[in-house]
Design a protein around this motif. Structure first.
Motif: not given
Length: 111
Positions: A20-22, A40-46, A48-58
């Motif tokens: 369910r994710w890309a 990430i595709h959720t039960d509500d197709p309209d 989705p959940l977007y996951w951003e990971h911040l690795g270089m915040f400095n």
């Protein structure tokens, strides 16, 4: 994947949202294409959940680009928090305090 932390998140998503994710799936908002770390595709197709990971915040350039990206999400109804927004949910993690996978997993599960 661009970082070891993205690999950790991908493994977590394989366990919790298999199939369910890309990774870096193009997202076009107002004719501008962005590449969320994870969609990430959720039960509500309209919504989705977007996951951003911040690795270089400095890095100031990285932080400025993130701020513009965050504002773009907000302008299009993709908001953080359990309720998210009308167009999706935004989950943001970072590793400023180190890698703590259990906390990332708990945040994902809460959403």
């Amino acid at each position: 994947m661009r970082s070891k932390n993205e690999v950790i998140i991908a493994d977590l998503l394989d366990r919790l949202a298999q199939g369910r994710w890309a990774y870096e799936q193009p997202l076009t908002l107002d004719r501008q294409t962005r590449y969320p770390d994870f969609a990430i595709h959720t039960d509500d197709p309209d919504r989705p959940l977007y996951w951003e990971h911040l690795g270089m915040f400095n890095n100031p350039h990285y932080a400025a680009r993130w701020d513009a990206k965050r504002q773009g999400y907000a302008q299009h109804g993709i908001l953080p928090g359990p309720g998210g927004g009308p167009s999706g949910i935004l989950l943001v993690t970072d590793d400023r305090d180190g890698v703590y996978e259990p906390a990332w997993e708990a945040e994902f599960k809460a959403l």
